[in-house]
Design a protein around this motif. Structure first.
Motif, PDB file in Angstrom:
ATOM      1  N   TYR A  69       0.778  -1.072  -0.066  1.00  0.00           N
ATOM      2  CA  TYR A  69      -0.229   0.164   0.078  1.00  0.00           C
ATOM      3  C   TYR A  69       0.938   1.421  -0.008  1.00  0.00           C
ATOM      4  O   TYR A  69       2.011   1.276   0.439  1.00  0.00           O
ATOM      5  N   GLN A  70       0.287   2.323  -0.294  1.00  0.00           N
ATOM      6  CA  GLN A  70       0.914   3.635  -0.668  1.00  0.00           C
ATOM      7  C   GLN A  70       0.231   4.688   0.210  1.00  0.00           C
ATOM      8  O   GLN A  70      -1.095   4.804   0.118  1.00  0.00           O
ATOM      9  N   ASP A  71       0.996   5.473   0.781  1.00  0.00           N
ATOM     10  CA  ASP A  71       0.488   6.716   1.785  1.00  0.00           C
ATOM     11  C   ASP A  71       1.080   7.977   0.933  1.00  0.00           C
ATOM     12  O   ASP A  71       2.380   7.771   0.537  1.00  0.00           O
ATOM     13  N   CYS A  72       0.086   8.755   0.320  1.00  0.00           N
ATOM     14  CA  CYS A  72       0.664  10.023  -0.185  1.00  0.00           C
ATOM     15  C   CYS A  72       0.149  11.201   0.597  1.00  0.00           C
ATOM     16  O   CYS A  72      -0.914  11.426   0.981  1.00  0.00           O
ATOM     17  N   LYS A  73       1.292  12.043   0.738  1.00  0.00           N
ATOM     18  CA  LYS A  73       0.684  13.411   1.418  1.00  0.00           C
ATOM     19  C   LYS A  73       0.574  14.407   0.492  1.00  0.00           C
ATOM     20  O   LYS A  73       1.281  14.512  -0.629  1.00  0.00           O
ATOM     21  N   VAL A  74      -0.777  15.159   0.559  1.00  0.00           N
ATOM     22  CA  VAL A  74      -1.147  15.961  -0.193  1.00  0.00           C
ATOM     23  C   VAL A  74      -1.785  17.269   0.459  1.00  0.00           C
ATOM     24  O   VAL A  74      -1.940  17.454   1.675  1.00  0.00           O
ATOM     25  N   THR A  75      -1.892  18.352  -0.325  1.00  0.00           N
ATOM     26  CA  THR A  75      -2.585  19.526   0.118  1.00  0.00           C
ATOM     27  C   THR A  75      -3.714  19.492  -0.612  1.00  0.00           C
ATOM     28  O   THR A  75      -4.233  18.890  -1.608  1.00  0.00           O
ATOM     29  N   ALA A  76      -4.985  19.991   0.225  1.00  0.00           N
ATOM     30  CA  ALA A  76      -6.312  20.006  -0.232  1.00  0.00           C
ATOM     31  C   ALA A  76      -7.117  21.141   0.727  1.00  0.00           C
ATOM     32  O   ALA A  76      -6.519  21.423   1.664  1.00  0.00           O
ATOM     33  N   TRP A  77      -8.258  21.432  -0.004  1.00  0.00           N
ATOM     34  CA  TRP A  77      -8.889  22.371   0.455  1.00  0.00           C
ATOM     35  C   TRP A  77     -10.116  21.509   1.316  1.00  0.00           C
ATOM     36  O   TRP A  77     -10.626  20.605   1.120  1.00  0.00           O
ATOM     37  N   GLU A  78     -10.539  22.019   2.552  1.00  0.00           N
ATOM     38  CA  GLU A  78     -11.799  21.502   3.144  1.00  0.00           C
ATOM     39  C   GLU A  78     -12.667  22.633   3.282  1.00  0.00           C
ATOM     40  O   GLU A  78     -12.395  23.861   3.231  1.00  0.00           O
ATOM     41  N   SER A 121      -7.375  18.531  -4.126  1.00  0.00           N
ATOM     42  CA  SER A 121      -6.025  17.643  -3.763  1.00  0.00           C
ATOM     43  C   SER A 121      -5.147  17.677  -4.583  1.00  0.00           C
ATOM     44  O   SER A 121      -5.063  17.413  -5.946  1.00  0.00           O
ATOM     45  N   GLU A 122      -3.879  17.934  -4.199  1.00  0.00           N
ATOM     46  CA  GLU A 122      -2.671  18.094  -5.138  1.00  0.00           C
ATOM     47  C   GLU A 122      -1.688  17.312  -4.374  1.00  0.00           C
ATOM     48  O   GLU A 122      -1.355  17.465  -3.307  1.00  0.00           O
ATOM     49  N   CYS A 123      -0.699  16.443  -4.922  1.00  0.00           N
ATOM     50  CA  CYS A 123       0.430  16.011  -4.229  1.00  0.00           C
ATOM     51  C   CYS A 123       1.601  16.843  -3.986  1.00  0.00           C
ATOM     52  O   CYS A 123       1.474  17.914  -4.685  1.00  0.00           O
ATOM     53  N   MET A 124       2.153  16.711  -2.900  1.00  0.00           N
ATOM     54  CA  MET A 124       3.323  17.521  -2.214  1.00  0.00           C
ATOM     55  C   MET A 124       4.616  16.916  -2.836  1.00  0.00           C
ATOM     56  O   MET A 124       4.552  15.638  -2.836  1.00  0.00           O
ATOM     57  N   SER A 125       5.477  17.591  -2.934  1.00  0.00           N
ATOM     58  CA  SER A 125       7.018  17.228  -3.165  1.00  0.00           C
ATOM     59  C   SER A 125       7.630  17.273  -1.750  1.00  0.00           C
ATOM     60  O   SER A 125       7.440  17.823  -1.047  1.00  0.00           O
ATOM     61  N   PRO A 126       8.769  16.358  -1.778  1.00  0.00           N
ATOM     62  CA  PRO A 126       9.657  16.609  -0.702  1.00  0.00           C
ATOM     63  C   PRO A 126      10.085  17.851  -0.221  1.00  0.00           C
ATOM     64  O   PRO A 126      10.137  18.073   0.751  1.00  0.00           O
ATOM     65  N   ASP A 127      10.295  18.576  -1.321  1.00  0.00           N
ATOM     66  CA  ASP A 127      10.784  19.962  -0.834  1.00  0.00           C
ATOM     67  C   ASP A 127       9.861  20.970  -0.324  1.00  0.00           C
ATOM     68  O   ASP A 127      10.190  21.819   0.480  1.00  0.00           O
ATOM     69  N   GLU A 167       5.310   7.136   0.553  1.00  0.00           N
ATOM     70  CA  GLU A 167       5.827   5.936   1.124  1.00  0.00           C
ATOM     71  C   GLU A 167       5.151   4.547   0.708  1.00  0.00           C
ATOM     72  O   GLU A 167       3.678   4.644   0.725  1.00  0.00           O
ATOM     73  N   VAL A 168       5.504   3.816   0.296  1.00  0.00           N
ATOM     74  CA  VAL A 168       5.249   2.574   0.036  1.00  0.00           C
ATOM     75  C   VAL A 168       5.602   1.449   1.285  1.00  0.00           C
ATOM     76  O   VAL A 168       6.659   1.249   1.354  1.00  0.00           O
ATOM     77  N   TYR A 169       4.520   0.723   1.325  1.00  0.00           N
ATOM     78  CA  TYR A 169       4.637  -0.202   2.752  1.00  0.00           C
ATOM     79  C   TYR A 169       4.108  -1.524   2.160  1.00  0.00           C
ATOM     80  O   TYR A 169       3.586  -2.003   1.211  1.00  0.00           O
ATOM     81  N   ASN A 170       5.027  -2.586   2.641  1.00  0.00           N
ATOM     82  CA  ASN A 170       4.557  -3.975   2.634  1.00  0.00           C
ATOM     83  C   ASN A 170       3.219  -4.423   3.281  1.00  0.00           C
ATOM     84  O   ASN A 170       2.889  -3.551   4.042  1.00  0.00           O
ATOM     85  N   SER A 171       2.812  -5.463   2.990  1.00  0.00           N
ATOM     86  CA  SER A 171       1.647  -6.095   3.747  1.00  0.00           C
ATOM     87  C   SER A 171       1.528  -6.071   5.210  1.00  0.00           C
ATOM     88  O   SER A 171       0.545  -5.926   5.852  1.00  0.00           O
ATOM     89  N   VAL A 172       2.868  -5.973   5.982  1.00  0.00           N
ATOM     90  CA  VAL A 172       2.859  -5.881   7.312  1.00  0.00           C
ATOM     91  C   VAL A 172       3.157  -4.589   7.791  1.00  0.00           C
ATOM     92  O   VAL A 172       3.581  -4.315   9.167  1.00  0.00           O
ATOM     93  N   GLY A 173       3.146  -3.334   7.049  1.00  0.00           N
ATOM     94  CA  GLY A 173       3.568  -2.039   7.534  1.00  0.00           C
ATOM     95  C   GLY A 173       4.717  -1.614   7.481  1.00  0.00           C
ATOM     96  O   GLY A 173       5.154  -0.444   8.175  1.00  0.00           O
ATOM     97  N   LYS A 174       5.676  -2.235   6.878  1.00  0.00           N
ATOM     98  CA  LYS A 174       7.133  -1.982   6.798  1.00  0.00           C
ATOM     99  C   LYS A 174       7.274  -1.001   5.559  1.00  0.00           C
ATOM    100  O   LYS A 174       7.159  -1.571   4.417  1.00  0.00           O
ATOM    101  N   VAL A 175       7.919   0.315   5.597  1.00  0.00           N
ATOM    102  CA  VAL A 175       8.247   1.056   4.670  1.00  0.00           C
ATOM    103  C   VAL A 175       9.287   0.480   3.742  1.00  0.00           C
ATOM    104  O   VAL A 175      10.378   0.150   4.333  1.00  0.00           O
ATOM    105  N   ILE A 176       9.036   0.101   2.252  1.00  0.00           N
ATOM    106  CA  ILE A 176       9.956  -0.503   1.720  1.00  0.00           C
ATOM    107  C   ILE A 176      10.622   0.495   0.854  1.00  0.00           C
ATOM    108  O   ILE A 176      11.769   0.361  -0.012  1.00  0.00           O
ATOM    109  N   ILE A 177       9.858   1.719   0.403  1.00  0.00           N
ATOM    110  CA  ILE A 177      10.675   2.911  -0.199  1.00  0.00           C
ATOM    111  C   ILE A 177      10.072   4.021  -0.160  1.00  0.00           C
ATOM    112  O   ILE A 177       8.563   3.961   0.261  1.00  0.00           O
TER     113      ILE A 177
END
Length: 94
Positions: free
Chosen positions: A7-16, A62-68, A77-87
């Motif tokens: 699974y992948q988590d992606c930090k974004v900016t968005a309006w609420e 919603s817009e993706c954020m860059s690391p900068d 962040e991409v995780y394996n099925s047990v929740g370990k970040v792999i990249i």
């Protein structure tokens, strides 16, 4: 051939959007009350004249954020099925 789940988590900016009402003698008075909050997040306002109605995320904003934009920290962040970040997409440290 096997199948492996990730699974992948992606930090974004968005309006609420927050819907609320203000109890006042007139629209002008209600607007003055809102202005007196100095654009503070309405969900943090404590005022007996405020009635918090509804909150919505605005997915079309919603817009993706860059690391900068995130102080050099990863925004994907991409995780394996047990929740370990792999990249992640953080820049490599020299």
């Amino acid at each position: 051939m096997g199948k492996y789940q990730f699974y992948q988590d992606c930090k974004v900016t968005a309006w609420e959007r927050d819907y609320f009402t203000v109890e006042a003698e007139s629209y002008e008075d209600a607007e003055a009350i809102v202005r007196s909050w100095k654009c503070e997040d309405v969900s943090n306002i404590i005022d007996s004249r405020l009635c918090y109605d509804e909150w919505r995320a605005l997915p079309d904003t919603s817009e993706c954020m860059s690391p900068d934009e995130n102080g050099g920290s990863p925004t994907i962040e991409v995780y394996n099925s047990v929740g370990k970040v792999i990249i992640n997409n953080a820049p490599e440290k020299a």
